[in-house]
Write a protein that holds these residues in place. Structure first.
Motif, PDB file in Angstrom:
ATOM      1  N   PRO A  92      43.745  34.365  39.532  1.00 25.12           N
ATOM      2  CA  PRO A  92      42.481  33.711  39.194  1.00 25.12           C
ATOM      3  C   PRO A  92      41.266  34.630  39.382  1.00 25.12           C
ATOM      4  O   PRO A  92      40.231  34.431  38.765  1.00 25.12           O
ATOM      5  CB  PRO A  92      42.414  32.511  40.140  1.00 25.12           C
ATOM      6  N   TYR A  93      41.409  35.636  40.228  1.00 27.08           N
ATOM      7  CA  TYR A  93      40.355  36.626  40.440  1.00 27.08           C
ATOM      8  C   TYR A  93      40.970  38.001  40.265  1.00 27.08           C
ATOM      9  O   TYR A  93      42.150  38.207  40.547  1.00 27.08           O
ATOM     10  CB  TYR A  93      39.746  36.493  41.844  1.00 27.08           C
ATOM     11  N   PHE A  94      40.162  38.954  39.816  1.00 26.70           N
ATOM     12  CA  PHE A  94      40.630  40.318  39.574  1.00 26.70           C
ATOM     13  C   PHE A  94      41.876  40.303  38.676  1.00 26.70           C
ATOM     14  O   PHE A  94      42.868  40.964  38.936  1.00 26.70           O
ATOM     15  CB  PHE A  94      40.896  41.061  40.892  1.00 26.70           C
ATOM     16  N   THR A  95      41.772  39.518  37.625  1.00 26.29           N
ATOM     17  CA  THR A  95      42.893  39.300  36.711  1.00 26.29           C
ATOM     18  C   THR A  95      43.405  40.601  36.106  1.00 26.29           C
ATOM     19  O   THR A  95      44.611  40.833  36.073  1.00 26.29           O
ATOM     20  CB  THR A  95      42.474  38.320  35.595  1.00 26.29           C
ATOM     21  N   SER A 100      47.545  44.561  35.723  1.00 28.70           N
ATOM     22  CA  SER A 100      47.895  45.985  35.666  1.00 28.70           C
ATOM     23  C   SER A 100      48.977  46.312  36.689  1.00 28.70           C
ATOM     24  O   SER A 100      49.948  47.002  36.386  1.00 28.70           O
ATOM     25  CB  SER A 100      46.654  46.847  35.897  1.00 28.70           C
ATOM     26  N   ILE A 101      48.816  45.799  37.892  1.00 29.48           N
ATOM     27  CA  ILE A 101      49.845  46.007  38.919  1.00 29.48           C
ATOM     28  C   ILE A 101      51.131  45.275  38.510  1.00 29.48           C
ATOM     29  O   ILE A 101      52.231  45.814  38.642  1.00 29.48           O
ATOM     30  CB  ILE A 101      49.338  45.557  40.297  1.00 29.48           C
ATOM     31  N   GLY A 102      50.961  44.071  37.967  1.00 24.59           N
ATOM     32  CA  GLY A 102      52.125  43.329  37.483  1.00 24.59           C
ATOM     33  C   GLY A 102      52.862  44.064  36.377  1.00 24.59           C
ATOM     34  O   GLY A 102      54.090  44.021  36.301  1.00 24.59           O
ATOM     35  N   LEU A 175      23.751  41.346  40.941  1.00 24.50           N
ATOM     36  CA  LEU A 175      24.639  42.265  41.653  1.00 24.50           C
ATOM     37  C   LEU A 175      26.097  42.030  41.257  1.00 24.50           C
ATOM     38  O   LEU A 175      26.840  42.980  40.981  1.00 24.50           O
ATOM     39  CB  LEU A 175      24.469  42.133  43.173  1.00 24.50           C
ATOM     40  N   ALA A 176      26.504  40.770  41.195  1.00 23.83           N
ATOM     41  CA  ALA A 176      27.881  40.448  40.800  1.00 23.83           C
ATOM     42  C   ALA A 176      28.148  40.917  39.366  1.00 23.83           C
ATOM     43  O   ALA A 176      29.234  41.434  39.064  1.00 23.83           O
ATOM     44  CB  ALA A 176      28.139  38.951  40.929  1.00 23.83           C
ATOM     45  N   SER A 177      27.162  40.753  38.488  1.00 21.32           N
ATOM     46  CA  SER A 177      27.327  41.218  37.103  1.00 21.32           C
ATOM     47  C   SER A 177      27.474  42.733  37.051  1.00 21.32           C
ATOM     48  O   SER A 177      28.310  43.264  36.318  1.00 21.32           O
ATOM     49  CB  SER A 177      26.133  40.782  36.246  1.00 21.32           C
ATOM     50  N   PHE A 178      26.672  43.436  37.827  1.00 19.10           N
ATOM     51  CA  PHE A 178      26.753  44.898  37.902  1.00 19.10           C
ATOM     52  C   PHE A 178      28.144  45.337  38.393  1.00 19.10           C
ATOM     53  O   PHE A 178      28.770  46.217  37.800  1.00 19.10           O
ATOM     54  CB  PHE A 178      25.667  45.441  38.837  1.00 19.10           C
ATOM     55  N   VAL A 179      28.606  44.707  39.464  1.00 21.62           N
ATOM     56  CA  VAL A 179      29.925  45.051  40.027  1.00 21.62           C
ATOM     57  C   VAL A 179      31.031  44.763  39.004  1.00 21.62           C
ATOM     58  O   VAL A 179      31.943  45.566  38.831  1.00 21.62           O
ATOM     59  CB  VAL A 179      30.170  44.309  41.364  1.00 21.62           C
ATOM     60  N   LYS A 180      30.920  43.633  38.309  1.00 21.32           N
ATOM     61  CA  LYS A 180      31.948  43.283  37.323  1.00 21.32           C
ATOM     62  C   LYS A 180      31.967  44.273  36.168  1.00 21.32           C
ATOM     63  O   LYS A 180      33.030  44.652  35.677  1.00 21.32           O
ATOM     64  CB  LYS A 180      31.749  41.867  36.801  1.00 21.32           C
ATOM     65  N   LEU A 181      30.805  44.721  35.736  1.00 22.03           N
ATOM     66  CA  LEU A 181      30.759  45.741  34.672  1.00 22.03           C
ATOM     67  C   LEU A 181      31.443  47.034  35.137  1.00 22.03           C
ATOM     68  O   LEU A 181      32.141  47.678  34.366  1.00 22.03           O
ATOM     69  CB  LEU A 181      29.319  46.028  34.249  1.00 22.03           C
ATOM     70  N   ARG A 182      31.219  47.418  36.375  1.00 22.56           N
ATOM     71  CA  ARG A 182      31.886  48.617  36.920  1.00 22.56           C
ATOM     72  C   ARG A 182      33.399  48.389  36.998  1.00 22.56           C
ATOM     73  O   ARG A 182      34.190  49.281  36.725  1.00 22.56           O
ATOM     74  CB  ARG A 182      31.363  48.996  38.309  1.00 22.56           C
ATOM     75  N   TYR A 183      33.803  47.198  37.378  1.00 26.77           N
ATOM     76  CA  TYR A 183      35.229  46.825  37.435  1.00 26.77           C
ATOM     77  C   TYR A 183      35.868  46.956  36.055  1.00 26.77           C
ATOM     78  O   TYR A 183      36.953  47.500  35.907  1.00 26.77           O
ATOM     79  CB  TYR A 183      35.348  45.403  37.975  1.00 26.77           C
ATOM     80  N   TYR A 184      35.164  46.454  35.038  1.00 27.31           N
ATOM     81  CA  TYR A 184      35.684  46.578  33.667  1.00 27.31           C
ATOM     82  C   TYR A 184      35.760  48.032  33.281  1.00 27.31           C
ATOM     83  O   TYR A 184      36.626  48.482  32.612  1.00 27.31           O
ATOM     84  CB  TYR A 184      34.812  45.814  32.686  1.00 27.31           C
TER      85      TYR A 184
END
Length: 184
Positions: A92-95, A100-102, A175-184
């Motif tokens: 549900p989070y960090f899908t 990718s690990i899956g 901040l959450a949007s910034f972090v999510k963009l970096r995650y992507y």
């Protein structure tokens, strides 16, 4: 590779949902058909998680749905029983990270079942490519019908717009949007 000539190569297609019947599967069966036509002696392996469908059922569906007869004599199926690890519902989070690990777990299962000379990922599980290249020594390639991260997903996060991939607690927080963009 492994002292084989062109007639004895194995080409593995990593497509855990090969029986789904969508556009990505049309591309898969067309690719298999093209490999057959160009290299008639090559063996084809399809790594699938569609454990409920027998090989003849999968091939029949490809014939009926896409009007493609790939022939069963050179197509073998390796059934993957750990497909649940690439299901989005598991994470549900960090899908994307979870999937990718899956995909590595699923890739190891595939690799231990049969290591091909040429490995082709047709689902977008990029982590499987180095696994097959460096552990199996396979030549690797990919064709991805649906990208893991699409521009519309990036746009939703960047514009901080609510979307299926961008919940309110992220879209409403710079901040959450910034972090999510970096995650992507």
């Amino acid at each position: 590779k492994r002292g084989r000539d062109e007639g004895n190569i194995t080409v593995g297609f990593f497509h855990p949902y090969c029986n789904a019947g969508g556009g990505g599967e049309r591309v898969l069966w067309r690719a298999i058909s093209c490999v057959h036509r160009r290299y008639p002696a090559a063996s084809i392996v399809v790594y699938t998680g569609d454990t409920e469908a027998a090989p003849d059922q999968i091939l029949q569906k490809a014939r009926d749905r896409f009007d493609m007869d790939v022939g069963s004599e050179k197509v073998n199926f390796v059934y993957l029983h750990k497909r649940k690890y690439v299901e989005a519902s598991m994470y549900p989070y960090f899908t994307i990270l979870g999937q990718s690990i899956g995909s590595l777990i699923l890739g190891v299962e595939a690799m231990l079942s049969e290591a091909p000379d040429i490995f082709i990922d047709t689902m977008g599980y990029a982590f499987t490519l180095p696994l097959f290249k460096y552990v199996c020594g396979s030549k690797v390639g990919c064709y991805v019908h649906y990208p893991t991260i699409s521009t519309d997903m990036l746009d939703a996060v960047q514009s901080r717009r609510l979307a299926y991939n961008n919940k309110k607690r992220v879209s409403g927080n710079p901040l959450a949007s910034f972090v999510k963009l970096r995650y992507y």
